[in-house]
Design an enzyme around this catalytic site. Structure first.
Site, PDB file in Angstrom:
ATOM      1  N   LYS A 132      20.743 -87.490  13.263  1.00  0.00           N
ATOM      2  CA  LYS A 132      19.298 -86.716  13.814  1.00  0.00           C
ATOM      3  C   LYS A 132      17.839 -87.196  13.138  1.00  0.00           C
ATOM      4  CE  LYS A 132      18.209 -83.754  16.496  1.00  0.00           C
ATOM      5  NZ  LYS A 132      18.371 -83.633  17.753  1.00  0.00           N
ATOM      6  N   ASP A 175      25.975 -87.907   9.882  1.00  0.00           N
ATOM      7  CA  ASP A 175      24.413 -87.585   9.759  1.00  0.00           C
ATOM      8  C   ASP A 175      23.839 -89.025   9.084  1.00  0.00           C
ATOM      9  OD1 ASP A 175      24.209 -84.962  10.560  1.00  0.00           O
ATOM     10  OD2 ASP A 175      23.667 -83.869   9.607  1.00  0.00           O
ATOM     11  N   MET A 233      11.536 -82.536   4.642  1.00  0.00           N
ATOM     12  CA  MET A 233      11.007 -82.386   5.483  1.00  0.00           C
ATOM     13  C   MET A 233       9.841 -82.088   6.230  1.00  0.00           C
ATOM     14  SD  MET A 233      14.596 -82.191   8.748  1.00  0.00           S
ATOM     15  CE  MET A 233      14.676 -80.069   8.087  1.00  0.00           C
TER      16      MET A 233
END
Length: 279
Positions: A69, A47, A184
């Site tokens: 991502k 990642d 996030m």
């Protein structure tokens, strides 16, 4: 003794996939099983949030494939990443899928595992230290403290469409969880703060943003719920970040062990401390 323990750990077999958590940043937080998998893997699909120092543990001949991502940036579709793991395993490769934090905590590891099951690919899940716990610990903020809270809520600040999830019961969380840890969430902190204040949280409640947690670039912003949006904008800080809301943030004045190593004088009574600090 350590080599003896490692030698008895399970091996990463050809044609199989390990879904491995790399922890929040510091490679020292990798588990022994994660380190063994890195040393044995033929292919490592990693990642964006994986610390490059972790990848230095890979076998010299291992292929490194970026499979990150990041919100708002071009990236592979999740289904394509999952099917790539299947393709590599069917080619007889030892495949290690390396994800920041823990693969099953807002890491889509469950989705990837389901695809492997669908295609009869043997797999193992190797948990990692999630950033919502380990990253905050590196900032000197415990997620629980006996005199403050007996519950903590972990939630994501955006869903697959990139907006604040509408299925989160903000009123219930605001009223019922003394400590809230958010992944996030920095991009949507204005809306999230408004939701929590509307649910009854005090605008003066402590909030901390921990950016690039457990790395040499770690920065911590301490502010309040009512001032969070303006404070983030003024600081210039950017994701990745873990956000924590609650009185446990005040404990950083006493438990900032990294700051103490750099000369910060820790306070014996953190609840006398207040205000905004960027460290």
């Amino acid at each position: 003794m350590l080599n003896s323990i490692v030698s008895h750990l399970p091996a990463l077999e050809p044609g199989s996939v390990w879904l491995v958590g790399a922890g929040p940043g510091d490679p020292g937080l990798l588990t022994l099983l994660a380190a063994r998998g890195l040393a044995e893997a033929d292919v490592i699909a990693h990642d964006a949030l994986v610390n490059e120092d972790c990848l230095r543990l890979a076998h010299p001949d291992a292929e490194l494939e970026y499979a990150g991502k990041r919100g708002g940036k071009p990236s592979a579709k999740q289904r394509d990443i999952s099917l790539r793991l299947v393709e590599l395993a069917r080619a007889g490769k030892r495949v290690l899928r390396l994800k920041g934090g823990d693969p099953l905590v807002f890491g889509r590891g469950g989705e990837e595992a389901l695809t492997l099951v669908e295609h009869n690919i043997p797999f193992r899940i190797v948990p990692g230290i999630t950033a919502g716990i380990g990253g905050l610990a590196y900032a000197g903020i415990p997620v629980t403290h006996r005199e403050i809270n007996h519950a903590v809520t972990f939630l994501t600040g955006h869903d697959s469409s990139g907006i604040v999830p509408d299925r989160i019961d903000w009123e219930a969380i605001g009223k019922g969880s003394p400590v809230i840890v958010m992944y996030m969430a920095m991009k949507h902190i204005a809306q999230i703060s408004a939701n929590l204040i509307a649910s009854g949280r005090s605008p003066s409640e402590p909030v901390a943003f921990v950016c690039n947690a457990a790395t040499g670039a770690q920065q911590v912003l301490e502010t309040t719920l009512g001032q969070a949006t303006e404070a983030v904008t003024a600081s210039g800080l950017e994701p990745p970040a873990v956000v924590v809301v609650g009185e446990v943030v005040r404990l950083r004045a006493s438990l900032d062990w990294l700051g103490a190593l750099a000369g910060r004088r820790l306070q014996p009574d953190p609840f006398r401390q207040a205000g905004q600090v960027l460290a």
